[in-house]
Write an enzyme that holds these catalytic residues in place. Sequence first.
Site, PDB file in Angstrom:
ATOM      1  N   CYS A 105      36.793  11.964  29.265  1.00  0.00           N
ATOM      2  CA  CYS A 105      36.492  11.338  28.117  1.00  0.00           C
ATOM      3  C   CYS A 105      37.375  12.087  26.894  1.00  0.00           C
ATOM      4  O   CYS A 105      37.759  11.421  25.910  1.00  0.00           O
ATOM      5  CB  CYS A 105      35.030  11.844  27.752  1.00  0.00           C
ATOM      6  SG  CYS A 105      34.526  11.176  26.078  1.00  0.00           S
ATOM      7  N   CYS A 202      26.298  11.731  28.954  1.00  0.00           N
ATOM      8  CA  CYS A 202      25.983  11.055  27.789  1.00  0.00           C
ATOM      9  C   CYS A 202      25.443   9.698  28.469  1.00  0.00           C
ATOM     10  O   CYS A 202      24.603   8.986  27.743  1.00  0.00           O
ATOM     11  CB  CYS A 202      26.883  11.100  27.045  1.00  0.00           C
ATOM     12  SG  CYS A 202      28.426  10.097  27.263  1.00  0.00           S
TER      13      CYS A 202
END
Length: 362
Positions: A105, A202
């Site tokens: 990410c 997440c």
Amino acid sequence: MAGSLVGMPSVLVAMSGGVDSSVAACLLAEQGYEVVGSHMSLVHLDGVEHGCCGPAARADAAEVARIAGIPFEICDMTLDFDEAVIGDFVAEHAAGRTPNPCARCNGAIKFGAFLRRADELGIDMVATGHYVRTERWADGSAHLLRGVDRSKDQTYMLHMLGQDQLARSLFPVGGMPKAQTRAVAARMALPVASKPDSQELCFAPSGDAGGFVRSQAPALVHAGGEVVDADGRVLGEHDGTFAFTVGQRRGLGVATGAPMYVLAVDAASNRVVIGPQDLLAKRRLVADRGSWVAGHPPVDGPFEADVRVRYRGEDAPAVITPTLEGFEVAFWSPQRAVAPGQSAVIYHGDELVGGGRIVTTS
């Protein structure tokens, strides 16, 4: 709190709604930068609150921006995230590796798509709440250093950054211990001053990575997989190699009367190999997806440095040999639980030199 000084750069700050990025945005505004806050919408949670994602996180980020007196936006990056992070997460599990989605990410989204967003807005730089530091030397080169708070240092997760990204990035809290960050947030009366740190994936509510794979990639669920010992004797069954990682002890689904650990994950044969702890030790690894902060290895041939193979692991002295795709590592002493798919990161003292993805060990 805001108010830019003449000649100060504009900065797009990634505001997750947590204390670190909130303080980063407010400090930059206080210092006179022209700050714009941006909350990246990354995952589809259908209104479910989870860590840095969801309605409450967005509301916290927006409220901090209001207090700081800075413009604020919500930027939809779900498509980028689906392709670069979740797609890679599933592909790595399908290959029998243990993915590192946070590093992925950072490289593809926070210092990839987010920099492109800054370009779209005509903004000079980006900033995050990562606990890392940068230095620029007299020759103009940028260097990435561990955060002052070693317990919070995040250089491991930023090993893919190079000169182009570092030249446009600011890390305002990297020179502070976490306690000072919270004290600054309290001084500024930010509502997130005592907000707990997010520790979970997440995109996997409750941190259940296995459950996420089962729901999002059912093709990886294969009943009748074998759990075997180092000699190939079948000890039990499993329904998907994605539920296992090298070094894992709990949740093996077998009882042998002695502690057993995952030694290897073979997705092609749907087999998990387990054994005693002493068989986990590895002296060598090969890494691909190699990235060097300077844009190239420090020397043409082998060199000595410290290597870390887990985010919260210890540095281990080794000899590193650069290759076309990455590098090879020969440790001075055997290292436990070196998991393919995770990152191998190289340090010279406090400076991060580079890193890559572990693909094989021996």
